[in-house]
Design an enzyme around this catalytic site. Structure first.
Site, PDB file in Angstrom:
ATOM      1  N   THR A  13       0.818  -1.217   0.000  1.00  0.00           N
ATOM      2  CA  THR A  13       0.000   0.000   0.000  1.00  0.00           C
ATOM      3  C   THR A  13       0.852   1.268   0.000  1.00  0.00           C
ATOM      4  OG1 THR A  13      -0.164   0.049   2.423  1.00  0.00           O
ATOM      5  CG2 THR A  13      -1.857  -1.189   1.226  1.00  0.00           C
ATOM      6  N   ASP A  14       0.200   2.349  -0.381  1.00  0.00           N
ATOM      7  CA  ASP A  14       0.865   3.654  -0.380  1.00  0.00           C
ATOM      8  C   ASP A  14       0.434   4.450   0.849  1.00  0.00           C
ATOM      9  OD1 ASP A  14      -1.708   4.608  -0.947  1.00  0.00           O
ATOM     10  OD2 ASP A  14      -1.266   4.957  -3.069  1.00  0.00           O
TER      11      ASP A  14
END
Length: 139
Positions: A13-14
């Site tokens: 994920t970012d």
């Protein structure tokens, strides 16, 4: 068609908590690897014979984000076969929600990266698993 389930790791994920867009290409690769394994032709076997499948085209359309700990499904299909290349198509889903679709094209090359025709056994294996009946003539 091969169906692979994958749990989203935090590392996927970012900062916004969504799967980083570039990771979908990695999901496609995982799906393709499992597809080949399922049909009885692992990448390592192909490489041991002196052949490779580099990516020469990749595309991905995104519809909805996956997030940490989601259990996604990657559907992989062989959708095009020519004398010396394959194209795979992918759908990434979360339950019944479509997250992304894409495709990748792979020429069949030797150790010097020269495109070569598929050996008969490999071509026959792919023909059995082609899902859209699009087979280019041998020209």
């Amino acid at each position: 068609m091969n169906i692979l389930q994958l749990r989203i790791a935090y590392a996927d994920t970012d900062q916004m908590g969504m799967v980083y867009y570039g990771n979908y290409l990695t999901f496609f690769e995982r799906g393709r690897t499992e597809f080949l394994r399922e049909v009885g032709f692992e990448y390592k076997t192909i490489e041991e014979r002196g052949f490779f499948f580099p990516v020469i085209h990749a595309e991905c359309d995104y519809y909805y984000p996956a997030k940490y700990d989601d259990l996604i499904t990657i559907e992989t299909k062989l959708t095009e076969l020519t004398a010396a290349s394959i194209t795979c198509s992918y759908k990434v889903k979360l339950v019944d929600k479509l997250l992304a679709v894409g495709k990748t094209k792979h020429p069949f090359v030797n150790k010097t990266l020269k495109p070569v025709r598929f050996p008969k056994d490999i071509r026959e294996m792919f023909e059995k698993h082609l899902e859209n009946d699009k087979v280019e003539s041998e020209k």
